[in-house]
Design a protein around this motif. Sequence first.
Motif, PDB file in Angstrom:
ATOM      1  N   LEU A  14     -19.305  10.464  21.006  1.00 28.64           N
ATOM      2  CA  LEU A  14     -18.774  10.189  22.340  1.00 28.64           C
ATOM      3  C   LEU A  14     -18.064  11.415  22.903  1.00 28.64           C
ATOM      4  O   LEU A  14     -18.225  11.759  24.072  1.00 28.64           O
ATOM      5  CB  LEU A  14     -17.829   8.987  22.312  1.00 28.64           C
ATOM      6  CG  LEU A  14     -17.152   8.626  23.640  1.00 28.64           C
ATOM      7  CD1 LEU A  14     -18.181   8.358  24.725  1.00 28.64           C
ATOM      8  CD2 LEU A  14     -16.232   7.438  23.454  1.00 28.64           C
ATOM      9  N   SER A  15     -17.295  12.086  22.066  1.00 26.88           N
ATOM     10  CA  SER A  15     -16.589  13.291  22.494  1.00 26.88           C
ATOM     11  C   SER A  15     -17.565  14.356  22.984  1.00 26.88           C
ATOM     12  O   SER A  15     -17.398  14.918  24.076  1.00 26.88           O
ATOM     13  CB  SER A  15     -15.756  13.828  21.325  1.00 26.88           C
ATOM     14  OG  SER A  15     -15.274  15.108  21.598  1.00 26.88           O
ATOM     15  N   ASN A  16     -18.583  14.633  22.196  1.00 25.62           N
ATOM     16  CA  ASN A  16     -19.586  15.637  22.583  1.00 25.62           C
ATOM     17  C   ASN A  16     -20.330  15.221  23.845  1.00 25.62           C
ATOM     18  O   ASN A  16     -20.599  16.055  24.717  1.00 25.62           O
ATOM     19  CB  ASN A  16     -20.577  15.879  21.444  1.00 25.62           C
ATOM     20  CG  ASN A  16     -19.935  16.583  20.275  1.00 25.62           C
ATOM     21  OD1 ASN A  16     -18.923  17.265  20.413  1.00 25.62           O
ATOM     22  ND2 ASN A  16     -20.511  16.406  19.100  1.00 25.62           N
ATOM     23  N   ALA A  25     -22.053  20.270  35.763  1.00 27.94           N
ATOM     24  CA  ALA A  25     -21.937  20.893  37.088  1.00 27.94           C
ATOM     25  C   ALA A  25     -21.325  22.287  37.002  1.00 27.94           C
ATOM     26  O   ALA A  25     -21.726  23.186  37.739  1.00 27.94           O
ATOM     27  CB  ALA A  25     -21.095  20.020  38.003  1.00 27.94           C
ATOM     28  N   ASP A  26     -20.365  22.470  36.099  1.00 20.93           N
ATOM     29  CA  ASP A  26     -19.673  23.757  35.971  1.00 20.93           C
ATOM     30  C   ASP A  26     -19.531  24.112  34.491  1.00 20.93           C
ATOM     31  O   ASP A  26     -18.560  23.706  33.850  1.00 20.93           O
ATOM     32  CB  ASP A  26     -18.305  23.671  36.643  1.00 20.93           C
ATOM     33  CG  ASP A  26     -17.581  24.998  36.665  1.00 20.93           C
ATOM     34  OD1 ASP A  26     -18.212  26.041  36.389  1.00 20.93           O
ATOM     35  OD2 ASP A  26     -16.371  24.997  36.977  1.00 20.93           O
ATOM     36  N   PRO A  27     -20.480  24.872  33.926  1.00 19.02           N
ATOM     37  CA  PRO A  27     -20.437  25.204  32.496  1.00 19.02           C
ATOM     38  C   PRO A  27     -19.208  26.011  32.081  1.00 19.02           C
ATOM     39  O   PRO A  27     -18.867  26.048  30.903  1.00 19.02           O
ATOM     40  CB  PRO A  27     -21.708  26.014  32.273  1.00 19.02           C
ATOM     41  CG  PRO A  27     -22.599  25.686  33.401  1.00 19.02           C
ATOM     42  CD  PRO A  27     -21.719  25.344  34.551  1.00 19.02           C
ATOM     43  N   THR A  28     -18.519  26.635  33.006  1.00 20.07           N
ATOM     44  CA  THR A  28     -17.334  27.411  32.646  1.00 20.07           C
ATOM     45  C   THR A  28     -16.166  26.508  32.246  1.00 20.07           C
ATOM     46  O   THR A  28     -15.205  26.989  31.648  1.00 20.07           O
ATOM     47  CB  THR A  28     -16.894  28.314  33.818  1.00 20.07           C
ATOM     48  OG1 THR A  28     -16.606  27.495  34.957  1.00 20.07           O
ATOM     49  CG2 THR A  28     -17.984  29.317  34.160  1.00 20.07           C
ATOM     50  N   LYS A  29     -16.241  25.226  32.552  1.00 18.21           N
ATOM     51  CA  LYS A  29     -15.184  24.287  32.180  1.00 18.21           C
ATOM     52  C   LYS A  29     -15.152  24.015  30.677  1.00 18.21           C
ATOM     53  O   LYS A  29     -14.150  23.529  30.167  1.00 18.21           O
ATOM     54  CB  LYS A  29     -15.378  22.954  32.913  1.00 18.21           C
ATOM     55  CG  LYS A  29     -15.069  23.008  34.377  1.00 18.21           C
ATOM     56  CD  LYS A  29     -15.426  21.713  35.061  1.00 18.21           C
ATOM     57  CE  LYS A  29     -14.474  20.608  34.686  1.00 18.21           C
ATOM     58  NZ  LYS A  29     -14.749  19.365  35.428  1.00 18.21           N
ATOM     59  N   ARG A  30     -16.231  24.357  29.976  1.00 20.28           N
ATOM     60  CA  ARG A  30     -16.340  24.044  28.549  1.00 20.28           C
ATOM     61  C   ARG A  30     -15.183  24.611  27.733  1.00 20.28           C
ATOM     62  O   ARG A  30     -14.690  23.991  26.801  1.00 20.28           O
ATOM     63  CB  ARG A  30     -17.668  24.549  27.998  1.00 20.28           C
ATOM     64  CG  ARG A  30     -17.864  24.209  26.539  1.00 20.28           C
ATOM     65  CD  ARG A  30     -19.226  24.628  26.045  1.00 20.28           C
ATOM     66  NE  ARG A  30     -20.299  23.972  26.747  1.00 20.28           N
ATOM     67  CZ  ARG A  30     -20.721  22.729  26.529  1.00 20.28           C
ATOM     68  NH1 ARG A  30     -20.132  22.007  25.619  1.00 20.28           N
ATOM     69  NH2 ARG A  30     -21.701  22.206  27.209  1.00 20.28           N
ATOM     70  N   SER A  31     -14.728  25.799  28.053  1.00 16.55           N
ATOM     71  CA  SER A  31     -13.680  26.431  27.254  1.00 16.55           C
ATOM     72  C   SER A  31     -12.279  26.187  27.814  1.00 16.55           C
ATOM     73  O   SER A  31     -11.314  26.767  27.334  1.00 16.55           O
ATOM     74  CB  SER A  31     -13.945  27.934  27.157  1.00 16.55           C
ATOM     75  OG  SER A  31     -13.979  28.496  28.461  1.00 16.55           O
ATOM     76  N   THR A  32     -12.144  25.341  28.794  1.00 12.04           N
ATOM     77  CA  THR A  32     -10.834  25.071  29.379  1.00 12.04           C
ATOM     78  C   THR A  32     -10.060  24.055  28.541  1.00 12.04           C
ATOM     79  O   THR A  32     -10.653  23.222  27.849  1.00 12.04           O
ATOM     80  CB  THR A  32     -10.969  24.529  30.823  1.00 12.04           C
ATOM     81  OG1 THR A  32     -11.685  23.306  30.785  1.00 12.04           O
ATOM     82  CG2 THR A  32     -11.680  25.529  31.725  1.00 12.04           C
ATOM     83  N   LYS A  39     -11.698  15.879  22.577  1.00 12.35           N
ATOM     84  CA  LYS A  39     -11.802  16.088  21.129  1.00 12.35           C
ATOM     85  C   LYS A  39     -10.888  15.134  20.374  1.00 12.35           C
ATOM     86  O   LYS A  39     -11.126  14.831  19.221  1.00 12.35           O
ATOM     87  CB  LYS A  39     -11.442  17.537  20.770  1.00 12.35           C
ATOM     88  CG  LYS A  39     -12.480  18.535  21.189  1.00 12.35           C
ATOM     89  CD  LYS A  39     -13.709  18.394  20.353  1.00 12.35           C
ATOM     90  CE  LYS A  39     -14.710  19.473  20.685  1.00 12.35           C
ATOM     91  NZ  LYS A  39     -15.968  19.272  20.012  1.00 12.35           N
ATOM     92  N   GLY A  40      -9.830  14.652  21.033  1.00 13.26           N
ATOM     93  CA  GLY A  40      -8.884  13.757  20.379  1.00 13.26           C
ATOM     94  C   GLY A  40      -9.077  12.300  20.722  1.00 13.26           C
ATOM     95  O   GLY A  40      -8.207  11.491  20.432  1.00 13.26           O
ATOM     96  N   LEU A  41     -10.195  11.949  21.322  1.00 13.78           N
ATOM     97  CA  LEU A  41     -10.394  10.539  21.673  1.00 13.78           C
ATOM     98  C   LEU A  41     -10.585   9.711  20.416  1.00 13.78           C
ATOM     99  O   LEU A  41     -10.978  10.218  19.368  1.00 13.78           O
ATOM    100  CB  LEU A  41     -11.558  10.362  22.641  1.00 13.78           C
ATOM    101  CG  LEU A  41     -12.996  10.571  22.215  1.00 13.78           C
ATOM    102  CD1 LEU A  41     -13.548   9.377  21.474  1.00 13.78           C
ATOM    103  CD2 LEU A  41     -13.824  10.796  23.434  1.00 13.78           C
TER     104      LEU A  41
END
Length: 126
Positions: A14-16, A25-32, A39-41
Amino acid sequence: MKEKKALEKLEQSLSNFMIEEMCKADPTKRSTPEMYRYKGLSLNINTDEKTKDKLISVRIGVLEAEFKIDSHEKNSGALAPQEEKLVALWLSKSENSHAIKRFFYRNIQAEKIAIIPFDLEHYYVK
């Protein structure tokens, strides 16, 4: 122990899924840092509850919501609207739905039917 491992796999899945969908829509958000909350869900499946609807609880940060497994609808609680849609979409995938349903129906054993070979009936039938 096997159930805990299966639940951890579902949480990771689910996290992934949520990170992938949020970053389409915005791949640059991945490292934000915003994406680290997924990751903590955590998932909580209460199999002891004797209600008509089978429920799964999803917690993301301080927000939590319960979803019906069969209809993929939100039962109670609140997440962000986009997160609720993504959880419902993830639940509707057959591999995830079947994996979650296994928690509820694991104790139901199929009735074993003895198969008697046709030419050996006189040995087995008394």
